[in-house]
Design an enzyme around this catalytic site. Sequence first.
Site, PDB file in Angstrom:
ATOM      1  N   ASP A 125      58.044  -1.688   5.467  1.00 43.67           N
ATOM      2  CA  ASP A 125      57.315  -3.586   5.436  1.00 43.67           C
ATOM      3  C   ASP A 125      58.455  -3.609   4.624  1.00 43.67           C
ATOM      4  OD1 ASP A 125      57.512  -6.128   6.223  1.00 43.67           O
ATOM      5  OD2 ASP A 125      55.491  -5.957   4.901  1.00 43.67           O
ATOM      6  N   ASP A 345      63.970  -9.050   9.482  1.00 44.68           N
ATOM      7  CA  ASP A 345      63.132  -8.382   8.869  1.00 44.68           C
ATOM      8  C   ASP A 345      62.395  -7.464  10.013  1.00 44.68           C
ATOM      9  OD1 ASP A 345      59.797  -8.349   7.420  1.00 44.68           O
ATOM     10  OD2 ASP A 345      59.412  -9.737   9.219  1.00 44.68           O
TER      11      ASP A 345
END
Length: 469
Positions: A125, A345
């Site tokens: 992440d 992202d």
Amino acid sequence: MSLFLLFTIFFNGFFSIPAFGSKTMQFELIHRHSVHELSPPKNQFERVQELVHIDSHRVHMISQTVGKRRKDSETNSLGLGLGSSSGSGSAATIPLHSGAYSGTGQYFVQFRVGTPSQKFLLVADTGSDLTWMNCRSNCHNCPRRSITNRRVFQSHRSSSFKTIPCSSGMCQTLPFSLAQCTDPKAPCNYDYRYSDGSSARGIFANETVMVSQANGRKIKLHNVVIGCSSSLQGSSFLAADGVLGLGYSDSSFVVKAKEKFGGKFSYCLVDHLSGKNVSSYLTFGHNSIGNYIGSANMQYTQLALSTMNGGFYPVNVAGISIGGVMLDIPINVWDASGEGGVIIDSGSSLTYLAEPAYNVVMDALKLPLIGSTKQIELNPFEFCFDSINFDESLVPKLVIHFADSARFEPPIKSYVIDVANGMKCLGFISNGWPGVSIIGNIMQQNFMWEFDTVNKLLGFARSSCAKRS
Ligand SMILES: *[C@@H]1O[C@H](CO)[C@@H](O)[C@H](O)[C@H]1NC(C)=O
Ligand SMILES: *[C@@H]1O[C@H](CO)[C@@H](O)[C@H](O)[C@H]1NC(C)=O
């Protein structure tokens, strides 16, 4: 002359080639949909709905974090210190993202931690600062799996588990650490609270992590800071055993990896709907673009690492063109120091645009499709259509233009996405205004992305992500 040649051969042969394998660390990236135990087989539409559902929590969290930090820097209080607690010893009650991100992302890595090492499946992440996993400390007959069947790190079985004392300076700088410290040797605690009512509590420790180099050899990284989460509440945690924090901050795995592999990491994401026989990789060190079939040259754009404080990877977008025409989008949409900004992202699937950009992009993309396709209602997408006999050449080419003239030209399938058999949707969602725009992982597919945190550059190149054998 011959000496020079000899030196050249020696230099190349001796330094570059071994360096390629040994200065590179590699993880296979496993898409959520390939992990059978995490998600039982679903049809494509259910999968897409699941992605959208997961995204909605994440985007909410990112938006709140960015908004919160803006207020912080305005009042000159926390500024960069998103992690530091309020000082009252109570939990951080604001739904910050960061280490707090709940582990419901899309791409997972196998992670070996402890001595002897224990294996976990972590969400990779770029929106998290901290690497953490489900964990039991001070416990001798604990089950190896949690009630939700996730693996649990048994810290007492690891000889390399060293808790970070709450009295140490390090404790104060770690994300969400609690100020309370009655016994100076007691471990540094954290307590995360989420907007959806979920929470994670645990202690910080240094641990040894076993990683694979590109040449296949395994090596150990020592003193990697991890979160040992002993108490998890809420439904957000069901996805994985924990999170591999790839955000940009001092406590992140990226910063740790820098010591051995330099400040670059890269990944190439295969189509999320492709079969299990193709893999994506997350690589630290050299980006190995040459190892991939059909890869183009890399373009580079600035990573505006300091414009949005902390963990995210902001980029400077100048505009979006569709069918060769630059769209008329107010420039403050792209301005991270104001109310907008754009981040890249790995954990969001769809692409989110701040409303003023969203409206203009959707209008331009819909225009050629409205008359020629049969529309279908499909929440939360604004525009979906029956794609049987659909002619892709109807879709105008979308290009994201960066401020430094790099151009990102995704394939059409990355923004006109397959959501079900015979059904496609324009893959954008509005993120309101003021709002941050997020380039999600479906848009990033079939490109190699290189995050160079030292030179503050984001490199990208078209790639099939299939490796040369
Ligand atoms: C943890 O690791 C850091 C380096 O990453 C080191 O400075 C610190 O002293 C270590 N603390 C403990 C308790 O091992
Ligand atoms: C993966 O498998 C599918 C069908 O099972 C096949 O069509 C495809 O060519 C394979 N891809 C690679 C890269 O081996």
